[in-house]
Design a protein around this motif. Structure first.
Motif, PDB file in Angstrom:
ATOM      1  N   LYS A 213       0.838  -1.193   0.000  1.00  0.00           N
ATOM      2  CA  LYS A 213       0.000   0.000   0.000  1.00  0.00           C
ATOM      3  C   LYS A 213       0.880   1.253   0.000  1.00  0.00           C
ATOM      4  CE  LYS A 213      -3.766  -2.208   2.594  1.00  0.00           C
ATOM      5  NZ  LYS A 213      -4.597  -2.139   3.820  1.00  0.00           N
ATOM      6  N   ILE A 215       0.676   5.814  -0.976  1.00  0.00           N
ATOM      7  CA  ILE A 215      -0.148   6.971  -1.294  1.00  0.00           C
ATOM      8  C   ILE A 215       0.301   7.587  -2.611  1.00  0.00           C
ATOM      9  CG2 ILE A 215      -0.954   9.238  -0.551  1.00  0.00           C
ATOM     10  CD1 ILE A 215      -1.976   6.958   1.161  1.00  0.00           C
ATOM     11  N   ASN A 216      -0.623   7.607  -3.562  1.00  0.00           N
ATOM     12  CA  ASN A 216      -0.366   8.280  -4.831  1.00  0.00           C
ATOM     13  C   ASN A 216      -0.687   9.764  -4.640  1.00  0.00           C
ATOM     14  OD1 ASN A 216      -0.497   9.367  -7.460  1.00  0.00           O
ATOM     15  ND2 ASN A 216      -1.027   7.356  -8.320  1.00  0.00           N
ATOM     16  N   LYS A 217       0.350  10.571  -4.565  1.00  0.00           N
ATOM     17  CA  LYS A 217       0.171  11.994  -4.280  1.00  0.00           C
ATOM     18  C   LYS A 217      -0.533  12.726  -5.420  1.00  0.00           C
ATOM     19  CE  LYS A 217       4.144  12.249  -1.180  1.00  0.00           C
ATOM     20  NZ  LYS A 217       5.456  12.895  -0.897  1.00  0.00           N
ATOM     21  N   ASP A 218      -0.428  12.184  -6.634  1.00  0.00           N
ATOM     22  CA  ASP A 218      -1.063  12.847  -7.777  1.00  0.00           C
ATOM     23  C   ASP A 218      -2.586  12.827  -7.677  1.00  0.00           C
ATOM     24  OD1 ASP A 218       1.405  13.394  -8.880  1.00  0.00           O
ATOM     25  OD2 ASP A 218       1.442  11.548 -10.073  1.00  0.00           O
ATOM     26  N   ILE A 219      -3.105  11.754  -7.100  1.00  0.00           N
ATOM     27  CA  ILE A 219      -4.563  11.647  -6.973  1.00  0.00           C
ATOM     28  C   ILE A 219      -4.996  11.653  -5.507  1.00  0.00           C
ATOM     29  CG2 ILE A 219      -4.804  10.427  -9.168  1.00  0.00           C
ATOM     30  CD1 ILE A 219      -4.978   7.809  -7.625  1.00  0.00           C
ATOM     31  N   SER A 220      -4.016  11.820  -4.581  1.00  0.00           N
ATOM     32  CA  SER A 220      -4.294  11.856  -3.137  1.00  0.00           C
ATOM     33  C   SER A 220      -5.138  10.656  -2.698  1.00  0.00           C
ATOM     34  CB  SER A 220      -4.999  13.163  -2.765  1.00  0.00           C
ATOM     35  OG  SER A 220      -4.207  14.274  -3.082  1.00  0.00           O
ATOM     36  N   LYS A 221      -4.667   9.484  -3.111  1.00  0.00           N
ATOM     37  CA  LYS A 221      -5.431   8.280  -2.816  1.00  0.00           C
ATOM     38  C   LYS A 221      -4.494   7.124  -2.533  1.00  0.00           C
ATOM     39  CE  LYS A 221      -9.113   5.407  -4.821  1.00  0.00           C
ATOM     40  NZ  LYS A 221      -9.978   5.188  -6.019  1.00  0.00           N
ATOM     41  N   GLU A 222      -4.934   6.251  -1.616  1.00  0.00           N
ATOM     42  CA  GLU A 222      -4.151   5.061  -1.322  1.00  0.00           C
ATOM     43  C   GLU A 222      -4.280   4.058  -2.469  1.00  0.00           C
ATOM     44  OE1 GLU A 222      -3.618   2.841   2.730  1.00  0.00           O
ATOM     45  OE2 GLU A 222      -5.267   1.865   1.668  1.00  0.00           O
ATOM     46  N   VAL A 223      -3.144   3.517  -2.885  1.00  0.00           N
ATOM     47  CA  VAL A 223      -3.098   2.577  -3.993  1.00  0.00           C
ATOM     48  C   VAL A 223      -2.456   1.272  -3.515  1.00  0.00           C
ATOM     49  CG1 VAL A 223      -2.212   2.129  -6.313  1.00  0.00           C
ATOM     50  CG2 VAL A 223      -2.937   4.436  -5.674  1.00  0.00           C
TER      51      VAL A 223
END
Length: 253
Positions: A213, A215-223
């Motif tokens: 897991k 954090i994709n900072k570009d979409i501010s979402k956990e990936v």
């Protein structure tokens, strides 16, 4: 004679003995150290009967082979040998045995020599197994061989410590039963059952997929992504549990 004509004329001699392994046949490559008895006794005198540093060299060489361009599912190493199980669908080099043998022997020799700091050479052979049960039998065979060799090695080197010659020690161990070998060691303060498992069963190396897991900072979402890592198993199980482990590693298709 033109180059293309000369090429056609001579190429047949080079490939006349090419052998391609049939599709859907399991392939296992076994590599053995060439002249490793002298290498590990005289040139690099490792601790007997087992040396962790030498074992680590074999593990690192095995890991390298699993990353050298082939689809290898499982590597097993004990003593100075390495066994590699290819994926059933492996098609590299049109499944030509001479390519697998030459590349793997070269890769293993080069990697081991770099790690050791001097020349260490491996030979290679390919086993062709038509079904999974024979694959299981192959690794059971190598595991049983590791156990036998470990017990014999401990007895042999204990006799050498007691000033027996190499021939005397070999002949003495050859004539003993398994129970007598265990008793022989126990009387000298060695409980064979308590020895490290890697010395008795060898070491398995295989891929395992993990979820990671981040954090994709570009979409501010956990990936969640999947990653593969090599597992180094120095405590291989025995019998049915070992088969279960291999079943998880070897796909049915």
């Amino acid at each position: 004679m033109r180059l293309n004509e000369l090429d056609a004329k001579m190429r047949c001699f080079e490939i006349s003995n090419d052998f391609e392994i049939l599709p859907e046949i399991y392939m296992i490559a076994r590599l053995d150290g060439r002249g490793f008895t002298k290498l590990t006794k005289e040139i690099h005198p490792y601790k007997k009967p087992f040396d962790l540093e030498f074992s680590n060299l074999m593990v690192e060489t095995s890991k390298h082979l699993m990353n050298c361009g082939f689809h290898i599912l499982y590597a097993y190493t004990q003593s100075d040998e390495i066994s590699l199980l290819f994926h059933k669908k492996e098609t590299a080099f049109s499944r030509k045995t001479r390519k697998y043998i030459s590349i793997l022997a070269g890769e293993a020799s080069a990697k081991f020599s770099l790690l050791l700091g001097s020349t260490g050479v491996f030979d290679c052979r390919i086993s062709q197994l038509p079904h999974r049960e024979l694959v299981m039998d192959y690794f059971r065979w190598r595991s049983e061989d590791a156990l036998r060799n470990s017990l014999n090695a401990y007895c042999y080197w204990k006799l050498r410590e007691e000033n027996k010659t190499a021939t005397q020690a070999f002949d003495f161990v050859k004539g003993m039963s398994i129970s007598n070998k265990n008793e022989f060691l126990f009387k000298r303060g060695i409980n064979f059952n308590d020895l490290p498992l890697w010395q008795k069963r060898g070491i398995g190396i295989y891929w395992k997929t993990f979820e990671k897991k981040w954090i994709n900072k570009d979409i501010s979402k956990e990936v969640i992504t999947k990653q593969r890592e090599l597992i180094i198993n120095q405590e291989l199980p025995m019998k049915e549990k070992y088969f279960n482990l291999l079943n998880d590693i070897i796909p049915f298709t």
